[in-house]
Design a protein around this motif. Structure first.
Motif, PDB file in Angstrom:
ATOM      1  N   ASP A 172      -7.985  -7.383   2.707  1.00 42.94           N
ATOM      2  CA  ASP A 172      -8.915  -6.771   3.653  1.00 42.94           C
ATOM      3  C   ASP A 172      -9.888  -5.808   2.986  1.00 42.94           C
ATOM      4  N   GLY A 173      -9.843  -5.734   1.654  1.00 44.79           N
ATOM      5  CA  GLY A 173     -10.779  -4.881   0.929  1.00 44.79           C
ATOM      6  C   GLY A 173     -10.394  -3.423   0.865  1.00 44.79           C
ATOM      7  N   ARG A 174      -9.102  -3.128   1.019  1.00 47.30           N
ATOM      8  CA  ARG A 174      -8.644  -1.729   1.044  1.00 47.30           C
ATOM      9  C   ARG A 174      -7.960  -1.347  -0.274  1.00 47.30           C
ATOM     10  N   TRP A 175      -8.488  -1.871  -1.378  1.00 49.15           N
ATOM     11  CA  TRP A 175      -7.911  -1.594  -2.689  1.00 49.15           C
ATOM     12  C   TRP A 175      -7.963  -0.110  -3.032  1.00 49.15           C
ATOM     13  N   CYS A 176      -9.033   0.580  -2.679  1.00 46.96           N
ATOM     14  CA  CYS A 176      -9.149   1.996  -3.021  1.00 46.96           C
ATOM     15  C   CYS A 176      -7.987   2.806  -2.455  1.00 46.96           C
ATOM     16  N   GLU A 177      -7.600   2.480  -1.226  1.00 44.67           N
ATOM     17  CA  GLU A 177      -6.460   3.164  -0.613  1.00 44.67           C
ATOM     18  C   GLU A 177      -5.170   2.815  -1.343  1.00 44.67           C
ATOM     19  N   ASN A 228       0.955  -4.644   2.079  1.00 43.40           N
ATOM     20  CA  ASN A 228       0.050  -4.252   1.001  1.00 43.40           C
ATOM     21  C   ASN A 228      -0.858  -5.403   0.572  1.00 43.40           C
ATOM     22  N   MET A 273      -3.620  -5.656   2.999  1.00 42.93           N
ATOM     23  CA  MET A 273      -4.585  -4.585   2.746  1.00 42.93           C
ATOM     24  C   MET A 273      -5.509  -4.944   1.594  1.00 42.93           C
ATOM     25  N   GLU A 319     -10.624   1.413 -11.004  1.00 47.84           N
ATOM     26  CA  GLU A 319     -10.938   0.622  -9.818  1.00 47.84           C
ATOM     27  C   GLU A 319     -10.600  -0.846  -9.995  1.00 47.84           C
TER      28      GLU A 319
END
Length: 299
Positions: free
Chosen positions: A240-245, A234, A237, A279
């Motif tokens: 890697d900029g995948r906070w929305c997921e 996590n 992630m 967000e």
């Protein structure tokens, strides 16, 4: 006890975990003396690794659950560079702050001064899991609270029937099974972030809520391995900029969302319906963003 990947005793442990080997061959493989090998083997024995000597050489016949070398292996496989292991310490967060460098994991079988937010005591008897990690993420200061949320997600996804209570608890059936304490240390431009995790696994009668052993037949090792692997995945992630997921997964697990809540913050009390995780990681309560505070579910 400090363990790094380069430690002679850890290197001996990793080799013997795969195959029996004589002292002579170990010495040659590692480029050290047979005396150094013997000393490393003695250290393994002192730390709960059962090493036997036979015709094939040294063999690991068994291990105590979550001995220092097993903890180190799981930590290194999850991307950490150093492990500090304590049978007893005051607080893994305190030891991590004292160390002051990133990419380390601090683990204790028992804490004498474990704590939660606002200095609250966290009872830390044997049978639970108590560990802290040090990080130096390339994130904006405003993004750092997300680390607490992904730590909660990492625990909740490792434990059946559990849910996240914003901002830093994991519950089972409304009772706390895990508390998370994130602290900042060092320069504001690139702070050291310490994320401490305490999980009730087999510690009896926890004042903090419920132990997993009341519901499941589970080992400390299973829980620790799953949580540390989840956190590593996590965290990558997030970087890697995948906070929305991640945010969507946190919202699905968050029991605060959809409930009437009262949140006590440094600037006052906010009360209303918790509508979402925003967000930026804040809790949206009746249209207002709350970034930190003590959250109580009213119903």
């Amino acid at each position: 006890m400090r363990i790094s990947r380069e430690s002679t005793d850890y290197r001996v442990y990793r080799i013997l975990s795969e195959n029996p080997l004589s002292g002579e061959k170990l010495a040659k493989k590692l480029g050290i003396s047979r005396t150094a090998v013997w000393k490393a083997v003695q250290k393994l024995k002192e730390c709960g690794v059962y090493v036997e000597s036979n015709a094939s050489g040294y063999t690991i016949a068994g291990e105590e659950e979550l001995n220092p070398y097993e903890v180190a292996r799981l930590a290194f496989e999850s991307g950490f560079k150093e492990v500090h292991f304590y049978d007893v310490t005051d607080s893994t967060n305190s030891r991590a702050k004292e160390y002051g460098k990133p990419d380390a994991l601090f683990f204790a079988n028992r804490q004498t001064a474990g704590r939660g937010r606002h200095g609250r005591k966290w009872l830390s008897e044997e049978g639970g899991l108590y560990f802290s990690v040090t990080l130096s993420p390339p994130l904006d200061y405003s993004e750092l609270p997300k680390l607490t949320l992904i730590a909660g997600l990492s625990v909740a996804e490792a434990i059946p029937q559990s849910e996240i209570k914003w901002p830093n608890d994991v519950l089972i059936k409304g009772r706390k099974v895990c508390g998370i304490l994130s602290e900042l240390h060092g320069e504001v431009e690139r702070p050291l972030v310490i994320v401490g995790v305490g999980i009730n696994v087999k510690n009896p009668d926890p004042e903090n809520g419920i132990s997993l052993s009341e519901l499941y037949d589970v080992s400390r090792r299973e829980v620790f391995e799953q949580v540390i692997r989840n956190f590593s995945k996590n965290y990558r992630m997030l970087l890697d900029g995948r906070w929305c997921e991640l945010r969507r997964r946190i919202e699905r697990r968050c029991s605060s969302v959809g409930k009437a809540v009262r949140v006590t913050t440094p600037s006052g009390v906010a009360e209303g319906i918790a509508e979402a995780i925003s967000e930026d990681g804040s809790l949206v309560v009746s249209g207002k963003k709350i970034y930190a505070g003590d959250c109580i579910h009213l119903r």
